[in-house]
Design a protein around this motif. Structure first.
Motif, PDB file in Angstrom:
ATOM      1  N   SER A   1       0.866  -1.182   0.000  1.00  0.00           N
ATOM      2  CA  SER A   1       0.000   0.000   0.000  1.00  0.00           C
ATOM      3  C   SER A   1       0.899   1.227   0.000  1.00  0.00           C
ATOM      4  O   SER A   1       2.056   1.160   0.389  1.00  0.00           O
ATOM      5  N   GLY A   2       0.345   2.344  -0.485  1.00  0.00           N
ATOM      6  CA  GLY A   2       1.126   3.576  -0.483  1.00  0.00           C
ATOM      7  C   GLY A   2       0.967   4.370  -1.754  1.00  0.00           C
ATOM      8  O   GLY A   2       0.033   4.175  -2.524  1.00  0.00           O
ATOM      9  N   SER A   3       1.921   5.275  -1.975  1.00  0.00           N
ATOM     10  CA  SER A   3       1.853   6.178  -3.119  1.00  0.00           C
ATOM     11  C   SER A   3       2.818   5.733  -4.216  1.00  0.00           C
ATOM     12  O   SER A   3       3.824   5.076  -3.958  1.00  0.00           O
ATOM     13  N   PHE A   4       2.477   6.122  -5.455  1.00  0.00           N
ATOM     14  CA  PHE A   4       3.269   5.743  -6.622  1.00  0.00           C
ATOM     15  C   PHE A   4       3.139   6.830  -7.677  1.00  0.00           C
ATOM     16  O   PHE A   4       2.039   7.293  -7.951  1.00  0.00           O
ATOM     17  N   ASP A   5       4.261   7.249  -8.259  1.00  0.00           N
ATOM     18  CA  ASP A   5       4.264   8.194  -9.379  1.00  0.00           C
ATOM     19  C   ASP A   5       5.100   7.581 -10.490  1.00  0.00           C
ATOM     20  O   ASP A   5       6.323   7.501 -10.378  1.00  0.00           O
ATOM     21  N   GLY A   6       4.443   7.141 -11.560  1.00  0.00           N
ATOM     22  CA  GLY A   6       5.124   6.455 -12.646  1.00  0.00           C
ATOM     23  C   GLY A   6       5.442   7.317 -13.848  1.00  0.00           C
ATOM     24  O   GLY A   6       5.934   6.816 -14.856  1.00  0.00           O
ATOM     25  N   LYS A   7       5.178   8.621 -13.781  1.00  0.00           N
ATOM     26  CA  LYS A   7       5.405   9.494 -14.936  1.00  0.00           C
ATOM     27  C   LYS A   7       6.783  10.161 -14.861  1.00  0.00           C
ATOM     28  O   LYS A   7       7.171  10.682 -13.829  1.00  0.00           O
ATOM     29  N   ASP A   8       7.490  10.138 -15.988  1.00  0.00           N
ATOM     30  CA  ASP A   8       8.814  10.746 -16.083  1.00  0.00           C
ATOM     31  C   ASP A   8       9.151  10.914 -17.561  1.00  0.00           C
ATOM     32  O   ASP A   8       8.483  10.362 -18.433  1.00  0.00           O
ATOM     33  N   THR A   9      10.195  11.653 -17.839  1.00  0.00           N
ATOM     34  CA  THR A   9      10.675  11.803 -19.209  1.00  0.00           C
ATOM     35  C   THR A   9      11.296  10.483 -19.657  1.00  0.00           C
ATOM     36  O   THR A   9      12.059   9.865 -18.917  1.00  0.00           O
ATOM     37  N   ALA A  10      10.960  10.056 -20.850  1.00  0.00           N
ATOM     38  CA  ALA A  10      11.503   8.838 -21.437  1.00  0.00           C
ATOM     39  C   ALA A  10      12.156   9.200 -22.761  1.00  0.00           C
ATOM     40  O   ALA A  10      11.821  10.213 -23.379  1.00  0.00           O
ATOM     41  N   PHE A  11      13.137   8.375 -23.182  1.00  0.00           N
ATOM     42  CA  PHE A  11      13.774   8.641 -24.472  1.00  0.00           C
ATOM     43  C   PHE A  11      14.230   7.349 -25.125  1.00  0.00           C
ATOM     44  O   PHE A  11      14.332   6.305 -24.483  1.00  0.00           O
TER      45      PHE A  11
END
Length: 144
Positions: free
Chosen positions: A34-44
């Protein structure tokens, strides 16, 4: 991610693309319950290929999917400072067909060899995990 064009002539080519990666939360099921998650980032992606004819070629690429962050609990133990980095290499076959002198459609079929690395602090102790694998990949596009 943005995809650069496939050349309509025979010969070598190189390219790159940049966009926003979005790692799926399900990848953290072995890291936090359980908890928080941030999966967005710059990809290349950086790629190179060779067209044997204007219609048939091969391509390989290095793909960086970006970095995800997470925190929460794992089976009741606190998890802090979690980072997950995902990347991979591809090998692909290409087929291209010119619609006009400027536009063509193309298709890709290949294999993605991927790896993700996780690091965090669980109950005050450093934790690290690595997982890798391979998956079938395909794509369709329009080139100018």
């Amino acid at each position: 991610m943005l995809l650069a064009s496939v050349p309509a002539i025979a010969g070598p080519y190189i390219g790159g693309s940049v966009g926003q990666g979005d790692v799926d939360r399900s990848i953290t099921s072995a890291l936090i319950t359980s908890g928080s998650f941030d999966g967005k980032d710059t990809a290349f992606k950086i790629f190179s290929g060779y067209m044997f004819t204007p219609s048939i070629g091969v391509e390989s690429a290095y793909v960086n999917f970006g970095e995800a962050t997470y925190a929460g609990e794992f089976s009741g133990l606190p998890v802090t400072g979690g980072t997950l980095k995902a990347s991979g290499f591809t090998l692909e076959l290409l087929a291209s067909h010119s619609l006009t002198p400027e536009f063509s459609v193309f298709g890709k079929l290949g294999v993605l060899f991927w790896e993700w690395r996780a690091n965090d602090t669980t109950a005050g102790e450093p934790f690290a995990a690595v997982e890798d694998g391979r998956d079938l990949m395909f794509g369709l596009g329009l080139a100018y």
